[in-house]
Structure formats: structure tokens, C-alpha cells
Design a protein around this motif. Structure first.
Motif, PDB file in Angstrom:
ATOM      1  N   SER A  27     -92.490 145.039  30.387  1.00 17.69           N
ATOM      2  CA  SER A  27     -92.078 145.101  28.963  1.00 17.69           C
ATOM      3  C   SER A  27     -93.015 144.200  28.178  1.00 17.69           C
ATOM      4  N   ASP A  28     -92.569 143.033  27.734  1.00 16.68           N
ATOM      5  CA  ASP A  28     -93.457 142.213  26.899  1.00 16.68           C
ATOM      6  C   ASP A  28     -93.716 140.835  27.498  1.00 16.68           C
ATOM      7  N   GLY A  29     -93.614 140.719  28.817  1.00 14.51           N
ATOM      8  CA  GLY A  29     -94.035 139.489  29.489  1.00 14.51           C
ATOM      9  C   GLY A  29     -95.484 139.644  29.932  1.00 14.51           C
ATOM     10  N   ASP A  52     -86.243 143.246  31.939  1.00 18.10           N
ATOM     11  CA  ASP A  52     -87.186 143.709  30.921  1.00 18.10           C
ATOM     12  C   ASP A  52     -86.470 144.468  29.810  1.00 18.10           C
ATOM     13  N   HIS A  53     -87.085 144.454  28.618  1.00 19.96           N
ATOM     14  CA  HIS A  53     -86.527 145.195  27.480  1.00 19.96           C
ATOM     15  C   HIS A  53     -86.715 146.699  27.711  1.00 19.96           C
ATOM     16  N   ASP A  54     -85.641 147.433  27.631  1.00 20.08           N
ATOM     17  CA  ASP A  54     -85.675 148.913  27.567  1.00 20.08           C
ATOM     18  C   ASP A  54     -86.401 149.607  28.709  1.00 20.08           C
ATOM     19  N   ALA A 112     -88.058 155.258  20.108  1.00 23.54           N
ATOM     20  CA  ALA A 112     -87.768 154.687  18.793  1.00 23.54           C
ATOM     21  C   ALA A 112     -88.707 153.505  18.509  1.00 23.54           C
ATOM     22  N   ARG A 113     -89.025 152.733  19.551  1.00 25.99           N
ATOM     23  CA  ARG A 113     -89.962 151.607  19.383  1.00 25.99           C
ATOM     24  C   ARG A 113     -91.332 152.108  18.945  1.00 25.99           C
ATOM     25  N   GLU A 114     -91.754 153.219  19.539  1.00 24.19           N
ATOM     26  CA  GLU A 114     -93.072 153.768  19.209  1.00 24.19           C
ATOM     27  C   GLU A 114     -93.127 154.120  17.712  1.00 24.19           C
ATOM     28  N   LYS A 115     -92.042 154.756  17.223  1.00 26.89           N
ATOM     29  CA  LYS A 115     -92.000 155.133  15.792  1.00 26.89           C
ATOM     30  C   LYS A 115     -92.027 153.870  14.932  1.00 26.89           C
ATOM     31  N   ARG A 116     -91.313 152.876  15.356  1.00 29.20           N
ATOM     32  CA  ARG A 116     -91.275 151.620  14.603  1.00 29.20           C
ATOM     33  C   ARG A 116     -92.660 150.965  14.584  1.00 29.20           C
ATOM     34  N   ASN A 117     -93.360 151.002  15.725  1.00 31.31           N
ATOM     35  CA  ASN A 117     -94.700 150.415  15.769  1.00 31.31           C
ATOM     36  C   ASN A 117     -95.625 151.104  14.763  1.00 31.31           C
ATOM     37  N   PRO A 145     -94.648 148.556  24.395  1.00 31.72           N
ATOM     38  CA  PRO A 145     -95.321 147.936  23.252  1.00 31.72           C
ATOM     39  C   PRO A 145     -94.335 147.399  22.222  1.00 31.72           C
ATOM     40  N   GLY A 146     -94.538 146.189  21.786  1.00 30.86           N
ATOM     41  CA  GLY A 146     -93.630 145.579  20.809  1.00 30.86           C
ATOM     42  C   GLY A 146     -94.348 144.518  19.990  1.00 30.86           C
ATOM     43  N   ARG A 147     -93.560 143.750  19.255  1.00 30.24           N
ATOM     44  CA  ARG A 147     -94.154 142.761  18.349  1.00 30.24           C
ATOM     45  C   ARG A 147     -95.011 141.703  19.050  1.00 30.24           C
ATOM     46  N   PRO A 148     -94.658 141.252  20.262  1.00 30.16           N
ATOM     47  CA  PRO A 148     -95.541 140.260  20.888  1.00 30.16           C
ATOM     48  C   PRO A 148     -96.966 140.803  21.083  1.00 30.16           C
ATOM     49  N   HIS A 149     -97.077 142.114  21.343  1.00 35.69           N
ATOM     50  CA  HIS A 149     -98.406 142.698  21.516  1.00 35.69           C
ATOM     51  C   HIS A 149     -99.127 142.784  20.174  1.00 35.69           C
ATOM     52  N   ALA A 166     -98.398 134.808  13.198  1.00 32.51           N
ATOM     53  CA  ALA A 166     -98.186 136.258  13.049  1.00 32.51           C
ATOM     54  C   ALA A 166     -96.714 136.539  12.770  1.00 32.51           C
ATOM     55  N   PHE A 167     -95.824 135.902  13.544  1.00 29.47           N
ATOM     56  CA  PHE A 167     -94.394 136.123  13.351  1.00 29.47           C
ATOM     57  C   PHE A 167     -93.910 135.506  12.038  1.00 29.47           C
ATOM     58  N   GLU A 168     -94.373 134.279  11.761  1.00 28.35           N
ATOM     59  CA  GLU A 168     -93.859 133.569  10.578  1.00 28.35           C
ATOM     60  C   GLU A 168     -94.290 134.225   9.277  1.00 28.35           C
ATOM     61  N   PRO A 180     -87.187 146.808  11.169  1.00 26.33           N
ATOM     62  CA  PRO A 180     -86.154 146.634  12.201  1.00 26.33           C
ATOM     63  C   PRO A 180     -86.277 147.735  13.257  1.00 26.33           C
ATOM     64  N   LYS A 181     -85.825 147.425  14.450  1.00 26.01           N
ATOM     65  CA  LYS A 181     -85.823 148.428  15.512  1.00 26.01           C
ATOM     66  C   LYS A 181     -84.633 149.350  15.311  1.00 26.01           C
ATOM     67  N   LEU A 182     -84.760 150.598  15.745  1.00 29.03           N
ATOM     68  CA  LEU A 182     -83.588 151.461  15.763  1.00 29.03           C
ATOM     69  C   LEU A 182     -82.752 150.999  16.954  1.00 29.03           C
ATOM     70  N   TYR A 262     -87.948 133.868  30.318  1.00 30.93           N
ATOM     71  CA  TYR A 262     -89.387 133.662  30.506  1.00 30.93           C
ATOM     72  C   TYR A 262     -90.166 134.931  30.165  1.00 30.93           C
ATOM     73  N   HIS A 263     -91.249 134.784  29.376  1.00 29.66           N
ATOM     74  CA  HIS A 263     -92.124 135.906  28.987  1.00 29.66           C
ATOM     75  C   HIS A 263     -93.579 135.609  29.353  1.00 29.66           C
ATOM     76  N   GLY A 264     -93.848 134.619  30.188  1.00 33.06           N
ATOM     77  CA  GLY A 264     -95.232 134.252  30.501  1.00 33.06           C
ATOM     78  C   GLY A 264     -95.943 133.740  29.255  1.00 33.06           C
ATOM     79  N   ASN A 266     -96.624 135.179  26.633  1.00 36.23           N
ATOM     80  CA  ASN A 266     -96.181 135.741  25.352  1.00 36.23           C
ATOM     81  C   ASN A 266     -95.145 134.883  24.632  1.00 36.23           C
ATOM     82  N   LYS A 267     -94.615 133.879  25.307  1.00 36.00           N
ATOM     83  CA  LYS A 267     -93.652 132.979  24.632  1.00 36.00           C
ATOM     84  C   LYS A 267     -93.894 131.591  25.171  1.00 36.00           C
ATOM     85  N   HIS A 268     -94.536 130.793  24.353  1.00 32.27           N
ATOM     86  CA  HIS A 268     -94.869 129.451  24.833  1.00 32.27           C
ATOM     87  C   HIS A 268     -93.642 128.545  24.879  1.00 32.27           C
TER      88      HIS A 268
HETATM   89  P1  AMP Z   1     -89.539 143.342  19.493  1.00 31.57           P
HETATM   90  O1  AMP Z   1     -88.595 143.699  20.624  1.00 31.57           O
HETATM   91  O2  AMP Z   1     -90.736 144.221  19.465  1.00 31.57           O
HETATM   92  O3  AMP Z   1     -88.845 143.218  18.173  1.00 31.57           O
HETATM   93  O4  AMP Z   1     -90.094 141.891  19.829  1.00 31.57           O
HETATM   94  C1  AMP Z   1     -89.204 140.909  20.179  1.00 31.57           C
HETATM   95  C2  AMP Z   1     -89.952 139.897  20.966  1.00 31.57           C
HETATM   96  O5  AMP Z   1     -90.704 139.100  20.074  1.00 31.57           O
HETATM   97  C3  AMP Z   1     -89.010 138.988  21.743  1.00 31.57           C
HETATM   98  O6  AMP Z   1     -89.494 138.775  23.043  1.00 31.57           O
HETATM   99  C4  AMP Z   1     -89.082 137.731  20.952  1.00 31.57           C
HETATM  100  O7  AMP Z   1     -88.924 136.608  21.755  1.00 31.57           O
HETATM  101  C5  AMP Z   1     -90.462 137.745  20.357  1.00 31.57           C
HETATM  102  N1  AMP Z   1     -90.425 136.932  19.149  1.00 31.57           N
HETATM  103  C6  AMP Z   1     -89.568 137.031  18.123  1.00 31.57           C
HETATM  104  N2  AMP Z   1     -89.838 136.090  17.181  1.00 31.57           N
HETATM  105  C7  AMP Z   1     -90.884 135.379  17.659  1.00 31.57           C
HETATM  106  C8  AMP Z   1     -91.628 134.245  17.187  1.00 31.57           C
HETATM  107  N3  AMP Z   1     -91.353 133.674  16.013  1.00 31.57           N
HETATM  108  N4  AMP Z   1     -92.650 133.779  17.957  1.00 31.57           N
HETATM  109  C9  AMP Z   1     -92.942 134.365  19.138  1.00 31.57           C
HETATM  110  N5  AMP Z   1     -92.265 135.415  19.655  1.00 31.57           N
HETATM  111  C10 AMP Z   1     -91.252 135.908  18.928  1.00 31.57           C
END
Ligand code: AMP
Ligand code: ZN
Ligand code: FE
Ligand code: FE
Length: 300
Positions: A27-29, A52-54, A112-117, A145-149, A166-168, A180-182, A262-264, A266-268
Motif C-alpha cells: 500500500s503506502d509503506g 495495508d490500506h485497501d 475510487a482512489r484512482e479517480k481521486r488521484n 497509489p495515494g497521497r504519500p506517493h 506537501a501535506f501542510e 476527500p476519498k470516496l 509503521y509506514h517505513g 513514508n512516515k517519519h
Molecule cells: P490517503 O489514504 O491517500 O489519503 O493518504 C493517507 C496517508 O497519508 C496516511 O498514511 C497518512 O498517514 C499520510 N498522511 C496524512 N497526513 C500526513 C502528513 N501531514 N504528513 C505525512 N503523511 C501524512
């Protein structure tokens, strides 16, 4: 004269720890499912769950490598849902094998994630940031694929200094390129997972929601749909949040779960095997979840 081991040594000998909330590159790790198992073994964890997500795509690789390394493995996934208090996350543990209904639900969430992306990329283009859908797919590799990517690409292209920016500024909730995600209703997600025989956990209940009557009544309602446990231990929960969730679980006669999220890379600041700071999740928590399953006649 024999000396007794110090309290710390004694604790190390008898204490066993687990992590029931982790993400892989499926997923997004950033760790592959097999790498996660190796990491869990190096950390001395007795058991861990991949959530993992979805997607269930990483489960077999993680499971076989966990078993080779002598660890207990729990098949999981994490699904977002849209409650009256905003987005909440639901974890299913002990997911069934070969369940078409589960695969279909997850596959429609990935679509739905793909459409949102696509919509988020259009918003980013308006802001002057050019990213192709193919670049996100490439960044995600085998993952979802999601926001971390997207954050990583924005950073790699020099549009932002780091993923946090990027997030802020752009892709966090309420920011100009956010979509928003569906999502499904939590009642539906909890109900479906529960009927499939999963142990259903309300993940990080206090990550974004403030403690109080509203979350208590949402949790009570979800219990009626099949919710079995609250994630008491989580990297975003401090002592106060843990205490609140523990009390709520006791009040509603729910079980307790815990993990790092834990996301490796992708999330410090989040470490496998640790639920914030030096806090660890004792094995006993898993035992109690298993006892609840046994009482219902469910395998574990
Ligand atoms: P998504 O599922 O595509 O909406 O992305 C959600 C993922 O983005 C989750 O793993 C969150 O932990 C990560 N995320 C959300 N907000 C932040 C942030 N401010 N900084 C880093 N990662 C974030
Ligand atoms: Zn994630
Ligand atoms: Fe989550
Ligand atoms: Fe998570």
C-alpha cells in the motif's frame, strides 16, 4: 553466590511484544512485506499484523516469511470510513482467505482512489505543479497509489522541501489540492468485516477526534454492528489517549489492540514495534483478542 537478574533483565526475558498495525509497499509503506517480517524478527517481536490500506496483496509474502522466521502472523487490512466525526479507520484482523466479498469491496475502494488521484492531479496542475498519473503509479510500484506517493513526487520535483510541506500546504485535508476519498460508512465496513469473521478494530480513535460523548456514542453504535476492539496503543496516542481508550473499551466491553502504524520512509518518526516513544504492545493483548475469538468459535 548467585545474583538475581536486575528488574530490567527479568522483564526482557519474560516480556514478549507485538505490532498489530503496519503498512508495506503493497500500500503506502516503503518496506516490502518480506522486509517487514525480517524487521519484526530483528526487533524480537513475537507476532505482527500487516494492515495495508485497501489491499491484501502483501499478506501471503509477509505470512510465509514471518512463519519461516518463527513469528506469529495476523492477516489484516485497514479501511477508511466516513463517520459523522470525519474520516475514521477500521482494521480487520484474522481476515479470511479467498473471500470474494472482501476482495470486491477492496477493489472498488482502490478504483475510487484512482479517480481521486486524477482529480488531485488536476488541482495540482492548476497550482502549477505538473504530475502525470503514470508518475504516481510508478512511485507506488506494486502499492496502492495515494497521497504519500504524491507528496514524494512533489518533493522529488523540488516543488516542496519535504513531504510535510506537501501535506501542510497542498494535499492535506482542507488544502487547495486536497480531495476527500470516496469512503463507505463505518457501519457498513464494520458489519461486512465482522460477518466475514474478522476481528474488527477501531484504529487510532483519538488521532483526529477529541475524546468525549460523541466518540463514545459512535463507538457504541459500531459495537452494535460488530466492532470488537479499540486500538488503545498507537504512535499518535500518548498516555492520556491510551487511558481514555482503555476506559472506553472497558465500559463497552470491547477488546484492546495496538500497533505502531509503521509506514517505513513514508512516515517519519514512527518505528515498527513501538506505539509512540518507548511504548510497546505486550503479547498479552493478542492473547486476549484470541480468547474473544475462541469464545465466538472463530479460528485464530
Ligand atoms: P490517503 O489514504 O491517500 O489519503 O493518504 C493517507 C496517508 O497519508 C496516511 O498514511 C497518512 O498517514 C499520510 N498522511 C496524512 N497526513 C500526513 C502528513 N501531514 N504528513 C505525512 N503523511 C501524512
Ligand atoms: Zn498509510
Ligand atoms: Fe489509519
Ligand atoms: Fe495505518
Amino acid at each position: 553466590m548467585r545474583t538475581l537478574p536486575s528488574k530490567n533483565v527479568a522483564e526482557k526475558i519474560k516480556m514478549q511484544y507485538i505490532d498489530l498495525h503496519t503498512h508495506s509497499s503493497a500500500s503506502d509503506g516503503t518496506d516490502s512485506p518480506a522486509e517487514l517480517s525480517v524487521k519484526a524478527a530483528r526487533l524480537g517481536l513475537t507476532a505482527f499484523a500487516l494492515t495495508d490500506h485497501d489491499t491484501l496483496a502483501g499478506l501471503s509474502a509477509a505470512e510465509s516469511s514471518a512463519k519461516d522466521l518463527g513469528m506469529e502472523f495476523i492477516r489484516g487490512c485497514e479501511i477508511s470510513a466516513n463517520s459523522e466525526l470525519g474520516e475514521i479507520h477500521i482494521i480487520g484482523l484474522w481476515l479470511p482467505h479467498g473471500c470474494d466479498e472482501l476482495e470486491n469491496m477492496l477493489s472498488s475502494l482502490r478504483d475510487a482512489r484512482e479517480k481521486r488521484n486524477i482529480l488531485m492531479l488536476e488541482k495540482l496542475a492548476v497550482l502549477g505543479f505538473k504530475i502525470d498519473l503514470e508518475e504516481i503509479r510508478h512511485a507506488a510500484g506494486d502499492g496502492v497509489p495515494g497521497r504519500p506517493h504524491i507528496a514524494r513526487i512533489l518533493m522529488d520535483k523540488g516543488y516542496v522541501a519535504d513531504k510535510r510541506e506537501a501535506f501542510e500546504k497542498f494535499i492535506g485535508a482542507g488544502c487547495p489540492a486536497y480531495m476527500p476519498k470516496l469512503t463507505l460508512s463505518p457501519e457498513l465496513v464494520v458489519g461486512k468485516l465482522s460477518k466475514m469473521g474478522a476481528t474488527v478494530v477501531f484504529a487510532h480513535p483519538l488521532l483526529k477526534i477529541v475524546p468525549g460523548a460523541a466518540i463514545d456514542s459512535l463507538t457504541a453504535r459500531l459495537k452494535e454492528c460488530g466492532l470488537d476492539a479499540l486500538e488503545v496503543w498507537h504512535s499518535a496516542h500518548g498516555q492520556k489517549e491510551r487511558a481514555y481508550c482503555r476506559k472506553l473499551a472497558e465500559k463497552l466491553e470491547l477488546g484492546m489492540s495496538g500497533g505502531s502504524d509503521y509506514h517505513g520512509e513514508n512516515k517519519h518518526g514512527i518505528f515498527m514495534g513501538f506505539a509512540g516513544g518507548k511504548t510497546r504492545v505486550p503479547y498479552d493483548i493478542l492473547e486476549k483478542l484470541k480468547q474473544r475469538r475462541k469464545k465466538r468459535g472463530q479460528p485464530c
